[in-house]
Write a protein that holds these residues in place. Structure first.
Motif, PDB file in Angstrom:
ATOM      1  N   PHE A   1       0.824  -1.215   0.000  1.00 60.77           N
ATOM      2  CA  PHE A   1       0.000   0.000   0.000  1.00 60.77           C
ATOM      3  C   PHE A   1       0.855   1.261   0.000  1.00 60.77           C
ATOM      4  O   PHE A   1       0.536   2.247  -0.668  1.00 60.77           O
ATOM      5  CB  PHE A   1      -0.973  -0.007   1.182  1.00 60.77           C
ATOM      6  CG  PHE A   1      -2.213  -0.802   0.890  1.00 60.77           C
ATOM      7  CD1 PHE A   1      -3.173  -0.293   0.020  1.00 60.77           C
ATOM      8  CD2 PHE A   1      -2.409  -2.059   1.439  1.00 60.77           C
ATOM      9  CE1 PHE A   1      -4.310  -1.024  -0.291  1.00 60.77           C
ATOM     10  CE2 PHE A   1      -3.538  -2.804   1.146  1.00 60.77           C
ATOM     11  CZ  PHE A   1      -4.492  -2.286   0.282  1.00 60.77           C
TER      12      PHE A   1
ATOM     13  N   HIS B   1       3.874   1.515  -1.274  1.00 62.80           N
ATOM     14  CA  HIS B   1       4.464   1.613  -2.605  1.00 62.80           C
ATOM     15  C   HIS B   1       3.485   2.226  -3.595  1.00 62.80           C
ATOM     16  O   HIS B   1       3.840   3.047  -4.439  1.00 62.80           O
ATOM     17  CB  HIS B   1       4.892   0.218  -3.058  1.00 62.80           C
ATOM     18  CG  HIS B   1       5.874   0.235  -4.189  1.00 62.80           C
ATOM     19  ND1 HIS B   1       6.559  -0.858  -4.593  1.00 62.80           N
ATOM     20  CD2 HIS B   1       6.281   1.235  -4.981  1.00 62.80           C
ATOM     21  CE1 HIS B   1       7.355  -0.531  -5.607  1.00 62.80           C
ATOM     22  NE2 HIS B   1       7.198   0.737  -5.855  1.00 62.80           N
ATOM     23  N   ALA B   2       2.220   1.844  -3.450  1.00 63.87           N
ATOM     24  CA  ALA B   2       1.215   2.314  -4.397  1.00 63.87           C
ATOM     25  C   ALA B   2       0.759   3.742  -4.099  1.00 63.87           C
ATOM     26  O   ALA B   2       0.538   4.528  -5.007  1.00 63.87           O
ATOM     27  CB  ALA B   2       0.023   1.369  -4.400  1.00 63.87           C
TER      28      ALA B   2
ATOM     29  N   ILE C   1      -5.131 -13.325   1.609  1.00 61.84           N
ATOM     30  CA  ILE C   1      -5.138 -11.886   1.896  1.00 61.84           C
ATOM     31  C   ILE C   1      -4.109 -11.161   1.040  1.00 61.84           C
ATOM     32  O   ILE C   1      -4.379 -10.112   0.460  1.00 61.84           O
ATOM     33  CB  ILE C   1      -4.855 -11.644   3.398  1.00 61.84           C
ATOM     34  CG1 ILE C   1      -5.993 -12.226   4.238  1.00 61.84           C
ATOM     35  CG2 ILE C   1      -4.689 -10.159   3.673  1.00 61.84           C
ATOM     36  CD1 ILE C   1      -5.738 -12.166   5.720  1.00 61.84           C
ATOM     37  N   LEU C   2      -2.911 -11.747   0.922  1.00 63.50           N
ATOM     38  CA  LEU C   2      -1.866 -11.106   0.123  1.00 63.50           C
ATOM     39  C   LEU C   2      -2.239 -11.051  -1.346  1.00 63.50           C
ATOM     40  O   LEU C   2      -1.945 -10.067  -2.029  1.00 63.50           O
ATOM     41  CB  LEU C   2      -0.542 -11.840   0.307  1.00 63.50           C
ATOM     42  CG  LEU C   2       0.153 -11.574   1.637  1.00 63.50           C
ATOM     43  CD1 LEU C   2       1.513 -12.221   1.639  1.00 63.50           C
ATOM     44  CD2 LEU C   2       0.271 -10.092   1.910  1.00 63.50           C
TER      45      LEU C   2
ATOM     46  N   THR D   1      -4.485  -8.169  -1.693  1.00 62.28           N
ATOM     47  CA  THR D   1      -3.724  -6.920  -1.609  1.00 62.28           C
ATOM     48  C   THR D   1      -3.020  -6.637  -2.925  1.00 62.28           C
ATOM     49  O   THR D   1      -3.056  -5.528  -3.453  1.00 62.28           O
ATOM     50  CB  THR D   1      -2.669  -7.022  -0.498  1.00 62.28           C
ATOM     51  OG1 THR D   1      -3.298  -7.466   0.682  1.00 62.28           O
ATOM     52  CG2 THR D   1      -2.006  -5.681  -0.261  1.00 62.28           C
TER      53      THR D   1
ATOM     54  N   ILE E   1      -5.226  -5.370  -5.658  1.00 63.32           N
ATOM     55  CA  ILE E   1      -5.598  -3.957  -5.539  1.00 63.32           C
ATOM     56  C   ILE E   1      -4.423  -3.039  -5.881  1.00 63.32           C
ATOM     57  O   ILE E   1      -4.586  -2.059  -6.596  1.00 63.32           O
ATOM     58  CB  ILE E   1      -6.075  -3.646  -4.097  1.00 63.32           C
ATOM     59  CG1 ILE E   1      -7.268  -4.543  -3.743  1.00 63.32           C
ATOM     60  CG2 ILE E   1      -6.459  -2.175  -3.959  1.00 63.32           C
ATOM     61  CD1 ILE E   1      -7.649  -4.472  -2.284  1.00 63.32           C
ATOM     62  N   THR E   2      -3.236  -3.381  -5.359  1.00 65.44           N
ATOM     63  CA  THR E   2      -2.141  -2.416  -5.448  1.00 65.44           C
ATOM     64  C   THR E   2      -1.267  -2.556  -6.694  1.00 65.44           C
ATOM     65  O   THR E   2      -0.646  -1.584  -7.114  1.00 65.44           O
ATOM     66  CB  THR E   2      -1.233  -2.516  -4.218  1.00 65.44           C
ATOM     67  OG1 THR E   2      -0.804  -3.868  -4.071  1.00 65.44           O
ATOM     68  CG2 THR E   2      -1.937  -2.051  -2.968  1.00 65.44           C
TER      69      THR E   2
ATOM     70  N   LYS F   1      -1.550   0.047  -9.503  1.00 67.11           N
ATOM     71  CA  LYS F   1      -1.151   1.372  -9.015  1.00 67.11           C
ATOM     72  C   LYS F   1       0.380   1.465  -8.892  1.00 67.11           C
ATOM     73  O   LYS F   1       0.986   2.475  -9.247  1.00 67.11           O
ATOM     74  CB  LYS F   1      -1.825   1.587  -7.658  1.00 67.11           C
ATOM     75  CG  LYS F   1      -1.618   2.949  -7.062  1.00 67.11           C
ATOM     76  CD  LYS F   1      -2.561   3.978  -7.638  1.00 67.11           C
ATOM     77  CE  LYS F   1      -2.061   5.342  -7.179  1.00 67.11           C
ATOM     78  NZ  LYS F   1      -2.532   6.416  -8.012  1.00 67.11           N
ATOM     79  N   ILE F   2       0.987   0.387  -8.387  1.00 61.99           N
ATOM     80  CA  ILE F   2       2.446   0.379  -8.229  1.00 61.99           C
ATOM     81  C   ILE F   2       3.128   0.514  -9.582  1.00 61.99           C
ATOM     82  O   ILE F   2       4.063   1.282  -9.750  1.00 61.99           O
ATOM     83  CB  ILE F   2       2.910  -0.915  -7.512  1.00 61.99           C
ATOM     84  CG1 ILE F   2       2.476  -0.892  -6.051  1.00 61.99           C
ATOM     85  CG2 ILE F   2       4.420  -1.089  -7.608  1.00 61.99           C
ATOM     86  CD1 ILE F   2       2.781  -2.155  -5.286  1.00 61.99           C
TER      87      ILE F   2
ATOM     88  N   VAL G   1       2.989   4.069 -10.667  1.00 65.79           N
ATOM     89  CA  VAL G   1       3.920   4.907  -9.909  1.00 65.79           C
ATOM     90  C   VAL G   1       5.346   4.726 -10.418  1.00 65.79           C
ATOM     91  O   VAL G   1       6.084   5.680 -10.629  1.00 65.79           O
ATOM     92  CB  VAL G   1       3.843   4.554  -8.406  1.00 65.79           C
ATOM     93  CG1 VAL G   1       5.005   5.167  -7.645  1.00 65.79           C
ATOM     94  CG2 VAL G   1       2.536   5.042  -7.817  1.00 65.79           C
ATOM     95  N   GLU G   2       5.724   3.451 -10.638  1.00 68.15           N
ATOM     96  CA  GLU G   2       7.083   3.161 -11.111  1.00 68.15           C
ATOM     97  C   GLU G   2       7.326   3.754 -12.497  1.00 68.15           C
ATOM     98  O   GLU G   2       8.392   4.286 -12.781  1.00 68.15           O
ATOM     99  CB  GLU G   2       7.296   1.642 -11.161  1.00 68.15           C
ATOM    100  CG  GLU G   2       7.424   1.001  -9.799  1.00 68.15           C
ATOM    101  CD  GLU G   2       8.694   1.466  -9.071  1.00 68.15           C
ATOM    102  OE1 GLU G   2       9.768   1.353  -9.676  1.00 68.15           O
ATOM    103  OE2 GLU G   2       8.590   1.958  -7.941  1.00 68.15           O
TER     104      GLU G   2
ATOM    105  N   THR H   1      20.656   7.278  -6.717  1.00 70.16           N
ATOM    106  CA  THR H   1      21.015   6.891  -5.344  1.00 70.16           C
ATOM    107  C   THR H   1      22.368   6.177  -5.272  1.00 70.16           C
ATOM    108  O   THR H   1      22.597   5.196  -5.966  1.00 70.16           O
ATOM    109  CB  THR H   1      19.942   5.938  -4.778  1.00 70.16           C
ATOM    110  OG1 THR H   1      18.685   6.418  -5.201  1.00 70.16           O
ATOM    111  CG2 THR H   1      20.022   5.881  -3.274  1.00 70.16           C
TER     112      THR H   1
END
Lengths: 198, 177
Positions: free
Chosen positions: A83, A85-86, B22-23, B26, B29-30, B33-34, B37-38, B108
């Motif tokens: 979460f 990360h997103a 559960i994972l 998760t 859902i994510t 989106k990840i 973002v990347e 970095t």
């Protein structure tokens, strides 16, 4: 109930009293923002792990309780990481590997074994909140002092002015180690003085 | 004994099953989106070294072609791995169509703070502007057509320069083939 909650913040503070969460307190308290972020992540993980473990404590075979606890904690931490990360990529980037490392933070497993496996859900919830908050407050305190001395700012806002010469060591782990020791000593001294007056 | 093992096994299996489910949820859902973002972070990093481009196309692992809004090639972005003083780090370089460097960006790294870490600063990075392969050489005296090393951080300076040079040579080879 309130006593259990306050226990984690003062009497058994994870960093200054139990000394059970030193790894993150050295590594990711270099700025107040990082300290707060790590603190809030751990607050969530330790509270939910306490609640889940205490509610299923009678279903877990005693012989495999440690692997079972670790699985539960690992699931929670992986969720937090995904979460973050997103939705909060900046924090995810600056905390880096330490989000995943929450699985092996001694304090989480210690509270599961010492407290949540022997107490009711409500008590465990209070214990988790208290421990998590105690950890978060300690991290923010460390973060504020380190950022102030190491880069002259707090939460990114410059405070010391242009002529301030930063104490670089405060940004590294040795500086954090010194600071944790000094603060630990200060709290011990303060408590002893306080109880003597009583 | 056997009964115990089976009991424990089923117990642990159930815990892992619930955890895994559960994972999976998760991740469902994510994950999109990840990825978004990347992708955004990568685009920003590429844009920071090649401002004239609006989109990038991968030619080969680590080599990108920068296109403008009309779809014309305006330059290239290369990500090069540098072997620094304390470990490897990535350098991004933007190159124009004449294979001259536009800008470089040091990502970095763990170079010594206060010394090697100066490779991130403009004073060092701006030296690369307009340089071609032949000029990418580190010297210790002030210079206009080469790269001057940072005092006390020759290894870090060389690492960046060598990495960019290697990337640039490789890019030329790919394009002119």
């Amino acid at each position: 109930m309130l006593k259990i909650f306050l226990n984690g913040i003062f009497k058994e503070n994870p960093i200054f009293r139990l000394a059970l969460a030193l790894c993150p307190s050295l590594a990711v308290s270099n700025t107040a923002f990082n300290g707060l972020g790590m603190g809030l992540c751990l607050l969530f993980v330790i509270t939910s792990s306490n609640v889940i473990i205490s509610s299923v404590r009678n279903l877990i075979h005693p012989k495999i309780r440690i692997p079972a606890y670790l699985t539960i904690i690992a699931v929670l931490v992986t969720m937090v990481e995904a979460f973050l990360h997103a939705y909060v990529p900046a924090l995810h980037k600056s905390l880096g590997i330490f989000i995943a490392l929450m699985v092996v933070f001694a304090i989480v497993l210690a509270r599961a074994e010492v407290f949540a496996s022997k107490n009711t859900v409500w008590k465990s919830l209070m214990d988790g909140l208290g421990m998590g908050l105690g950890f978060a407050l300690a991290m923010v305190l460390l973060g504020i002092i380190r950022e102030l001395l190491g880069s002259g700012s707090v939460f990114g806002y410059n405070i010391m002015g242009q002529n301030f010469k930063p104490i670089l060591i405060m940004l590294f782990s040795p500086g954090a180690f010194l600071l944790v020791g000094l603060l630990m000593g200060f709290f011990n001294w303060y408590e002893r003085r306080f109880t003597k007056n009583l | 004994m056997i009964k115990d093992i089976i009991k424990i096994g089923i117990n642990l299996m159930l815990i892992c099953l619930v955890g895994g489910t559960i994972l999976a949820a998760t991740n469902f859902i994510t994950a999109p989106k990840i990825e978004e973002v990347e992708k955004e972070a990568k685009l920003q990093a590429q844009l920071s070294v090649l401002l004239s481009a609006t989109q990038f196309k991968e030619i080969k692992q680590g080599f990108f072609k920068g296109l403008n809004a009309k779809g014309e090639t305006v330059g290239y972005v290369i990500s090069c791995l540098a072997e620094g003083y304390s470990g490897a780090f990535w350098v991004m370089a933007g190159v124009n169509k004449e294979f001259k460097i536009v800008r470089i960006n040091v990502l970095t790294n763990k170079e010594t703070p206060g010394l090697g870490s100066k490779i991130e600063e403009d004073e060092f990075r701006n030296q690369f502007k307009g340089k071609c392969v032949e000029s990418l050489e580190v010297v210790k005296t002030p210079t206009a057509d080469k790269i001057q090393a940072i005092t006390g951080a020759t290894i870090s300076s060389k690492a960046v320069t060598e990495a960019v040079k290697k990337g640039l040579v490789e890019l030329k080879r790919i394009i002119q083939k």
